[in-house]
Design a protein around this motif. Structure first.
Motif, PDB file in Angstrom:
ATOM      1  N   ASP A 307       0.783  -1.294  -0.097  1.00 12.60           N
ATOM      2  CA  ASP A 307      -0.055  -0.025  -0.009  1.00 12.60           C
ATOM      3  C   ASP A 307       0.770   1.222   0.024  1.00 12.60           C
ATOM      4  OD1 ASP A 307      -2.271  -1.689  -0.032  1.00 12.60           O
ATOM      5  OD2 ASP A 307      -2.294  -1.523   2.271  1.00 12.60           O
ATOM      6  N   ALA A 308       2.014   1.418   0.702  1.00 14.54           N
ATOM      7  CA  ALA A 308       2.765   2.492   0.856  1.00 14.54           C
ATOM      8  C   ALA A 308       3.723   2.482  -0.206  1.00 14.54           C
ATOM      9  CB  ALA A 308       3.286   2.415   2.301  1.00 14.54           C
ATOM     10  N   VAL A 309       4.234   1.403  -0.823  1.00 14.36           N
ATOM     11  CA  VAL A 309       5.465   1.534  -1.760  1.00 14.36           C
ATOM     12  C   VAL A 309       5.156   1.350  -2.939  1.00 14.36           C
ATOM     13  CG1 VAL A 309       7.761   0.901  -2.222  1.00 14.36           C
ATOM     14  CG2 VAL A 309       7.040   1.394   0.183  1.00 14.36           C
ATOM     15  N   LEU A 310       4.494  -0.041  -3.352  1.00 15.27           N
ATOM     16  CA  LEU A 310       4.508  -0.752  -4.469  1.00 15.27           C
ATOM     17  C   LEU A 310       3.224   0.098  -5.299  1.00 15.27           C
ATOM     18  CD1 LEU A 310       4.711  -4.290  -3.659  1.00 15.27           C
ATOM     19  CD2 LEU A 310       6.540  -2.658  -4.643  1.00 15.27           C
ATOM     20  N   ARG A 311       2.300   0.260  -4.921  1.00 17.24           N
ATOM     21  CA  ARG A 311       0.951   0.892  -5.523  1.00 17.24           C
ATOM     22  C   ARG A 311       1.538   2.371  -6.031  1.00 17.24           C
ATOM     23  NH1 ARG A 311      -4.477  -1.096  -2.304  1.00 17.24           N
ATOM     24  NH2 ARG A 311      -4.464  -3.151  -3.097  1.00 17.24           N
ATOM     25  N   PRO A 312       1.796   3.315  -4.932  1.00 18.76           N
ATOM     26  CA  PRO A 312       2.265   4.605  -5.419  1.00 18.76           C
ATOM     27  C   PRO A 312       3.410   4.433  -6.523  1.00 18.76           C
ATOM     28  CG  PRO A 312       2.106   4.426  -3.057  1.00 18.76           C
ATOM     29  CD  PRO A 312       2.096   3.266  -3.546  1.00 18.76           C
ATOM     30  N   ALA A 313       4.370   3.600  -6.435  1.00 21.16           N
ATOM     31  CA  ALA A 313       5.572   3.466  -7.268  1.00 21.16           C
ATOM     32  C   ALA A 313       4.711   2.961  -8.686  1.00 21.16           C
ATOM     33  CB  ALA A 313       6.458   2.330  -7.214  1.00 21.16           C
ATOM     34  N   ALA A 314       3.717   2.170  -8.740  1.00 18.08           N
ATOM     35  CA  ALA A 314       3.156   1.579 -10.013  1.00 18.08           C
ATOM     36  C   ALA A 314       2.355   2.702 -10.335  1.00 18.08           C
ATOM     37  CB  ALA A 314       2.100   0.546  -9.712  1.00 18.08           C
ATOM     38  N   GLU A 315       1.591   3.854  -9.773  1.00 18.87           N
ATOM     39  CA  GLU A 315       1.048   5.043 -10.260  1.00 18.87           C
ATOM     40  C   GLU A 315       2.043   5.822 -10.950  1.00 18.87           C
ATOM     41  OE1 GLU A 315      -2.162   5.314 -10.410  1.00 18.87           O
ATOM     42  OE2 GLU A 315      -2.785   3.542  -9.286  1.00 18.87           O
ATOM     43  N   VAL A 316       3.173   6.197 -10.266  1.00 17.36           N
ATOM     44  CA  VAL A 316       4.076   7.092 -10.967  1.00 17.36           C
ATOM     45  C   VAL A 316       4.511   6.486 -12.203  1.00 17.36           C
ATOM     46  CG1 VAL A 316       6.409   8.050 -10.474  1.00 17.36           C
ATOM     47  CG2 VAL A 316       4.742   7.792  -8.534  1.00 17.36           C
ATOM     48  N   ALA A 317       4.764   4.819 -12.120  1.00 16.09           N
ATOM     49  CA  ALA A 317       5.329   4.444 -13.459  1.00 16.09           C
ATOM     50  C   ALA A 317       3.989   4.582 -14.572  1.00 16.09           C
ATOM     51  CB  ALA A 317       5.537   3.006 -13.220  1.00 16.09           C
ATOM     52  N   ARG A 318       2.962   4.324 -14.159  1.00 10.58           N
ATOM     53  CA  ARG A 318       2.022   4.412 -15.213  1.00 10.58           C
ATOM     54  C   ARG A 318       1.827   6.007 -16.066  1.00 10.58           C
ATOM     55  NH1 ARG A 318      -0.866   0.515 -12.123  1.00 10.58           N
ATOM     56  NH2 ARG A 318      -1.709   2.195 -10.878  1.00 10.58           N
ATOM     57  N   ALA A 319       1.863   7.030 -14.983  1.00 11.48           N
ATOM     58  CA  ALA A 319       1.851   8.403 -15.400  1.00 11.48           C
ATOM     59  C   ALA A 319       3.166   8.631 -16.097  1.00 11.48           C
ATOM     60  CB  ALA A 319       1.966   9.344 -13.984  1.00 11.48           C
ATOM     61  N   VAL A 320       4.294   8.324 -15.695  1.00  9.70           N
ATOM     62  CA  VAL A 320       5.592   8.511 -16.493  1.00  9.70           C
ATOM     63  C   VAL A 320       5.241   7.872 -17.959  1.00  9.70           C
ATOM     64  CG1 VAL A 320       7.927   8.060 -17.014  1.00  9.70           C
ATOM     65  CG2 VAL A 320       6.974   8.721 -14.646  1.00  9.70           C
ATOM     66  N   GLY A 321       4.917   6.513 -17.904  1.00  7.54           N
ATOM     67  CA  GLY A 321       4.619   5.836 -19.413  1.00  7.54           C
ATOM     68  C   GLY A 321       3.630   6.737 -20.045  1.00  7.54           C
ATOM     69  N   VAL A 324       5.349   9.649 -21.335  1.00  3.20           N
ATOM     70  CA  VAL A 324       6.324   9.204 -22.479  1.00  3.20           C
ATOM     71  C   VAL A 324       5.737   9.091 -23.782  1.00  3.20           C
ATOM     72  CG1 VAL A 324       8.184   7.512 -23.123  1.00  3.20           C
ATOM     73  CG2 VAL A 324       8.117   8.444 -20.882  1.00  3.20           C
ATOM     74  N   ARG A 325       4.361   8.310 -23.637  1.00  2.00           N
ATOM     75  CA  ARG A 325       3.733   8.196 -24.951  1.00  2.00           C
ATOM     76  C   ARG A 325       3.133   9.452 -25.587  1.00  2.00           C
ATOM     77  NH1 ARG A 325       1.952   3.848 -21.832  1.00  2.00           N
ATOM     78  NH2 ARG A 325      -0.077   4.849 -20.993  1.00  2.00           N
ATOM     79  N   GLN A 326       2.936  10.355 -24.815  1.00  4.77           N
ATOM     80  CA  GLN A 326       2.248  11.333 -25.336  1.00  4.77           C
ATOM     81  C   GLN A 326       3.414  12.272 -26.066  1.00  4.77           C
ATOM     82  OE1 GLN A 326       0.340  13.622 -22.189  1.00  4.77           O
ATOM     83  NE2 GLN A 326      -1.294  11.956 -22.188  1.00  4.77           N
ATOM     84  N   VAL A 327       4.689  12.161 -25.580  1.00  2.93           N
ATOM     85  CA  VAL A 327       5.768  13.054 -26.077  1.00  2.93           C
ATOM     86  C   VAL A 327       6.332  12.250 -27.407  1.00  2.93           C
ATOM     87  CG1 VAL A 327       8.328  13.626 -25.592  1.00  2.93           C
ATOM     88  CG2 VAL A 327       6.669  13.940 -23.838  1.00  2.93           C
TER      89      VAL A 327
END
Length: 372
Positions: A307-321, A324-327
């Motif tokens: 809850d504290a590490v993996l899910r926020p990291a996954a959200e950040v990774a999806r946002a970065v993805g 990157v796809r928009q760029v």
């Protein structure tokens, strides 16, 4: 009149009769030997059986946990180290090299030899065959015209000489046969019939009588001195001793079998007790503490990390993805517009056919009923 049925006779049983125990049926010697032998056999066989069962259990454990995985690993390593390189070597090196060598051998050997046979040996063979036919015709003429008449003349001369020699030899044979019959055969037959045959019969009768007497004396001497003592020894000594030894051996074998079965039962009970003790020990000293640690420590820690590490990291990774796809999409669109501008600057606008009002399109109908 007695109308009651007589009582049925008791069925024949394989055991001893009533009032007689097994020990009495087997004899005092068997009873005296059986119990001590079984006790000693049980004391001697029990450690051996328990050690054997322990070795069997250890062997099964090692086979299931060590030897089988090790064998599979060695098999995989042997396949990876030996079989696959050899297959690749055969497929990619040996086969192409063999095909190249076969083609080279065909071009260097078969083709030249075929041409040599076709253009050199075949004409030479035809010439030799023609010459041989000519020579054979000459030899046939020589045989038919010269050798055959000469051979017939020589054969006629030899036939006449042979008939003369046969007549002379037949006469000499007749004279010699008559002389041999009356000078050798007739006296020898008379001597055999009247002298040698009676003397031989008398000598054979005398020798047979002497041999028969000597044989009878030797027979009775051997019977009295050897057979009767050996028979007495066998009947009064060896048979009782053999029976005692057979009883002892049978009881020892039965005691060993009984002790082996009893030791197996004891070893089975001991093994089950040790297995149960090991399972309970393993459960309460390893399984239950591990389960408690997993439930009370690792599961909350894992939930907190999720809850504290993996899910926020996954959200950040999806946002970065997504960024990157928009760029990348914007960059592709920019490159496409740049290529279109360069093409228009170099080659001008592409010519297209004019589209009239009466042209039929998907969103516009030109029929009389639906015409704009």
């Amino acid at each position: 009149m007695d109308l009651d049925k007589p009582p049925a006779p008791p069925p024949h049983s394989a055991g001893p009769p009533a009032g007689q125990s097994v020990g009495q049926a087997d004899g005092c010697l068997v009873v005296a030997i059986r119990l001590p032998v079984r006790i000693v056999a049980l004391v001697l066989v029990l450690p051996v059986r328990m050690a054997w069962d322990a070795l069997v259990a250890v062997g099964r454990f090692l086979t299931g946990t060590v030897l089988t995985p090790l064998g599979r690993a060695l098999l995989w390593a042997a396949r990876a180290v030996l079989v696959r390189p050899l297959v690749a070597l055969w497929r990619h090196v040996v086969v192409p090299l063999a095909k190249a060598l076969g083609w080279l051998g065909y071009m260097l050997t078969v083709v030249p030899l075929g041409r040599l046979y076709r253009y050199v040996l075949t004409p030479a063979g035809h010439g030799v065959a023609w010459l041989a036919r000519r020579v054979g015709a000459g030899l046939r003429w020589l045989y038919a015209r010269v050798l055959t008449p000469a051979g017939r003349g020589v054969a006629w001369l030899l036939r006449g000489a042979g008939l003369l020699l046969a007549a002379v030899g037949l006469g000499l044979y007749t004279v010699c046969a008559w002389l041999a019959r009356y000078l050798v055969v007739v006296p020898a037959r008379w001597l055999y019939t009247w002298v040698l045959a009676p003397a031989g019969r008398a000598l054979a009768w005398f020798v047979g009588a002497v041999i028969t007497g000597i044989g009878a004396v030797l027979y009775w001497t051997a019977r009295v001195l050897l057979v009767l003592p050996a028979l007495a020894l066998y009947r009064w000594v060896l048979v009782p001793v053999g029976r005692v030894v057979a009883v002892v051996a049978r009881e020892v074998g039965a005691a060993l079998g009984h002790a082996w079965r009893v030791a197996g039962r004891i070893a089975l009970v001991v093994g089950r007790f040790l297995g149960t003790l090991f399972r309970w020990t393993f459960r309460w000293f390893l399984v239950e503490p591990s389960r408690w640690v997993y439930r009370t420590v690792l599961t909350p820690v894992g939930h907190f990390v999720r809850d504290a590490v993996l899910r926020p990291a996954a959200e950040v990774a999806r946002a970065v993805g997504r960024s990157v796809r928009q760029v990348l999409a914007a960059a592709r669109e920019t490159v496409r517009q740049t290529r279109a501008d360069i093409r228009r600057a170099l080659f001008g606008e592409a010519r297209r056919e004019p589209v009239g009002r009466g042209t039929r399109t998907l969103d516009r109908s030109t029929t009389a009923l639906t015409k704009d």
